[in-house]
Design a protein around this motif. Sequence first.
Motif, PDB file in Angstrom:
ATOM      1  N   VAL A 179     -16.581  71.757 -15.918  1.00  0.00           N
ATOM      2  CA  VAL A 179     -15.557  70.901 -15.322  1.00  0.00           C
ATOM      3  C   VAL A 179     -14.998  71.350 -14.212  1.00  0.00           C
ATOM      4  O   VAL A 179     -14.802  70.473 -13.047  1.00  0.00           O
ATOM      5  N   ARG A 183     -14.715  68.702 -10.836  1.00  0.00           N
ATOM      6  CA  ARG A 183     -13.570  68.441 -10.084  1.00  0.00           C
ATOM      7  C   ARG A 183     -13.944  67.947  -8.487  1.00  0.00           C
ATOM      8  O   ARG A 183     -13.363  66.768  -8.192  1.00  0.00           O
ATOM      9  N   GLU A 187     -12.348  64.738  -8.829  1.00  0.00           N
ATOM     10  CA  GLU A 187     -10.853  64.830  -8.335  1.00  0.00           C
ATOM     11  C   GLU A 187     -11.012  65.452  -6.889  1.00  0.00           C
ATOM     12  O   GLU A 187     -10.520  66.418  -6.541  1.00  0.00           O
ATOM     13  N   ASN A 310     -12.208  57.246 -10.438  1.00  0.00           N
ATOM     14  CA  ASN A 310     -11.185  57.691 -11.112  1.00  0.00           C
ATOM     15  C   ASN A 310      -9.869  57.273 -11.058  1.00  0.00           C
ATOM     16  O   ASN A 310      -9.672  57.169  -9.889  1.00  0.00           O
ATOM     17  N   SER A 356     -10.669  55.107 -17.233  1.00  0.00           N
ATOM     18  CA  SER A 356     -10.062  56.391 -16.702  1.00  0.00           C
ATOM     19  C   SER A 356     -11.133  56.845 -15.654  1.00  0.00           C
ATOM     20  O   SER A 356     -10.540  57.154 -14.593  1.00  0.00           O
ATOM     21  N   THR A 357     -12.157  57.051 -16.080  1.00  0.00           N
ATOM     22  CA  THR A 357     -13.250  57.568 -15.160  1.00  0.00           C
ATOM     23  C   THR A 357     -14.741  56.776 -15.327  1.00  0.00           C
ATOM     24  O   THR A 357     -14.809  56.167 -16.597  1.00  0.00           O
ATOM     25  N   TRP A 375     -16.483  66.569 -19.569  1.00  0.00           N
ATOM     26  CA  TRP A 375     -15.202  66.245 -18.903  1.00  0.00           C
ATOM     27  C   TRP A 375     -14.145  65.623 -19.763  1.00  0.00           C
ATOM     28  O   TRP A 375     -13.000  65.972 -19.995  1.00  0.00           O
ATOM     29  N   TRP A 376     -14.439  64.745 -20.663  1.00  0.00           N
ATOM     30  CA  TRP A 376     -13.574  63.707 -21.468  1.00  0.00           C
ATOM     31  C   TRP A 376     -12.990  64.573 -22.574  1.00  0.00           C
ATOM     32  O   TRP A 376     -11.987  64.227 -23.130  1.00  0.00           O
ATOM     33  N   ASP A 379      -9.990  65.616 -21.271  1.00  0.00           N
ATOM     34  CA  ASP A 379      -9.279  64.933 -20.112  1.00  0.00           C
ATOM     35  C   ASP A 379      -8.401  64.073 -21.135  1.00  0.00           C
ATOM     36  O   ASP A 379      -8.523  63.105 -22.002  1.00  0.00           O
ATOM     37  N   GLU A 380      -7.040  64.200 -20.528  1.00  0.00           N
ATOM     38  CA  GLU A 380      -5.878  63.505 -21.238  1.00  0.00           C
ATOM     39  C   GLU A 380      -5.701  61.998 -20.790  1.00  0.00           C
ATOM     40  O   GLU A 380      -4.900  61.219 -21.541  1.00  0.00           O
ATOM     41  N   ASN A 381      -6.303  61.601 -19.711  1.00  0.00           N
ATOM     42  CA  ASN A 381      -6.463  60.177 -19.274  1.00  0.00           C
ATOM     43  C   ASN A 381      -7.357  59.454 -20.251  1.00  0.00           C
ATOM     44  O   ASN A 381      -7.581  58.036 -19.873  1.00  0.00           O
ATOM     45  N   THR A 382      -8.222  59.993 -20.820  1.00  0.00           N
ATOM     46  CA  THR A 382      -9.504  59.171 -21.857  1.00  0.00           C
ATOM     47  C   THR A 382      -9.118  59.224 -23.026  1.00  0.00           C
ATOM     48  O   THR A 382      -8.962  60.315 -23.749  1.00  0.00           O
TER      49      THR A 382
END
Length: 800
Positions: A179, A183, A187, A310, A356-357, A375-376, A379-382
Amino acid sequence: MTAEITALLADGDMVTVRLLREDDFDVVVDLHRRLDERDRYLRFFTAHPAGLEHLTRLVLEGPGLGAFRGDDLLGVAHYRVQSEGDTAEVALTVDGSAQAHGVGTLLLEHLVSLALGKGIRRFLALVLAENSRMVRVFSDLGLPCVISHTGPERDVEIQLGEPETYLERIEERERIADVASLRAVLEPASVAVVGAGRREGSVGRAVLRNLVDSGYSGELHVVNPSATEILGVPAVPQISSLPGPVDLVVICVPAEAVPGVVEECGRHGVRAIVLVTAGLTGTPLGERVRESVRGHGIRLVGPNCFGVANTASSVRFDTTFAHGVAPPGRIGVVTQSGGFGIALLDSLSALGLGVSTLVSTGDKYDVSGNDLLRWWRRDENTDIAVLYLESFGNPKKFSRLARALAREKPVVAIRGAGTAAAQRAAAAHTSARATPAATKGALFGQAGALVVDSVTEVVGLLAALSWQPLPAGDRVVVVSNAGGAAVLGAEACTRHGLRAPELSADTVAGLRRLLPGHATVGNPLDTSAAVTAETFAACVSAVLADDAVDAVIAAGVPTGVGDPLAALKPPEQGKPVLAVRLGQLESVTAHAGVPCYGDVEEAAVIMAKLAVRSLWLKKAEGVIPDLDDTDLVTAARLVDEYLAAHPDGGWLSRKDSEEFVGCFGIRSTGRRFGDTELIVRAQIDETFGPVIVLGLGGLDEALLDDRATALCPLTTAGVDGLMDGLRSAHLLFGDGDGSVDKAAVRNLLLRVSRMVESSPEVVDVDLDPVLASPEGAAVGAARVLVRRRPHSDPYLRALR
């Protein structure tokens, strides 16, 4: 181990781990000399050790491993075998500037793997009590460890092997490191595009257009020697002209120019590359790219990919060349096929869903599906993961990673190439190695992934997972205003493994009060065509309130009275509802928060997958059981004696084969008439490891071809999944007449799994027939093929 392995440290930096050679003498001596006085004292028990050259010689003779960043040696680890033969003394040295980054732990993991391949089963170490950092490295490794707690020195004893705790610790350390390195990919604080020009229609310009349109808030640059700006983005003539280091570079130049650009990126300190260009794999150009990114410690997506996106509000960037910016949402996507990714983005956008990504891995030189699974996981967005993978670099890691993620978030996998023609196409597309359909199915099934076969099916499933809760079980009622649709829906549900429960007397009474007398009240429920939308919705609610019902498929046909689905709303009972509007042209649409399909067959398929996930989540993880009656010493002797006489390997004699399987508690017997004949075969797949096939034998084999496949090691849950995977499982293992002893077959399969896992030289075990009855199971004939194979460790931390 191989000549060298590239791996990640805790902070995401890349290092190379390899066996130390004679020509490393000077750099190892220099490492020892660079230690400050405190570190020398902790390592050698004196601040001024004599004979550094002699100590270095011991490291090289070890065997010893070194961790290098470029040409710089960061640390060494080595062991010396003791007189016991299976015990070795271990020591670590890490440069002061590299400490606290995980160098020592990484080296120790690789040393454990190396030692296990040489038959070492125990490490010993002597550590000063005040050397708390080194004591913590040993104790936190995850292996059984005993440390003395008296006196100024600590005796450390570590039992080697692969217990579950150790594998979990390795996975977590790898996740943290992975992770951190990703980034720069997902990111990035700064992005540069190489290959974007003024001409409309080029891939590079499309990538830059999406970056601009996505609202990326970081530093954005273009590398183009013929322009000062493109699409309002400032341009520089070459990588070295960029103002400072850049996190991510997207390369869209012709194949012959790629190695030079990648090398420039490395010299400029670029941390990650998205390589869109195709035509590199299988050529010297591709090998130059691989060498360059590894030499400079760069993470690489591609080549032959269509980009990365992303949509998180803190990032908002899109480096794809899709015809529009990726729609924001909660679905993570990794795909080897750019076409699949583009089609999925379009379909999700039409439904109001998004990603999300998204990572298009292409030919997968580096970043793969395993990276995204890690990563997922945090990951709070997934909320949901989607995978389209044509090849697997490390299936055992994939299985563990996907299973861990699936316990928290749904994992949807596109089955991909199954036929020979499709596999040839995949190989031409992304150089994917052909994977047997049964093996891939076993991998996905044991990982808890929901398998689909098309973009249409994946979108339908994603809509249901996004908008509806999971059912508590597999009991489904079909409600329709059309008798034919009700019948077809009930048939489809049964065909896909769903059960049709009886409605309770109270539910039936309530429905009769709602419906006209000619309605058919039961399961399926035919409300008749004359009901209003409000009445239809009330019927659905009444059925959902029944404790015997887990879910409803509501199928409606618009009539002159109205649209029966018009009043349908998201259920309040916490049970899923899937709607069907017969004749709808779209495969799935959004209807007031309820997914609406064009056919009852589609809805039944999706509901069945929701039920599969619900039931899978309720099952225990399963464990690899301890088995008695195993004689590993005799088994190893039989193999070693045969290979000593037959260096190229071959089939053991029948007598030795029977004795070998007997070492694992598998008994042989003469043929017994009246028993059910099964076949059990375990073979080594060079990518997937040991694969076990269970099937019907004898005449049934020729007539029915009923087989199931699983990957090793088998757990207590996995072995049940293998047996239940037979089409005839309910007949074989049921409680009625003619059933066989399921516990005995389960025990035999677990022992076969233990056999091939603990005997790496065994490449094929053929038990045919296995004679099973209500009283037990035994082997009628056994054949065992053995061959020397290099030691491999699928759980070792290493990049592709």
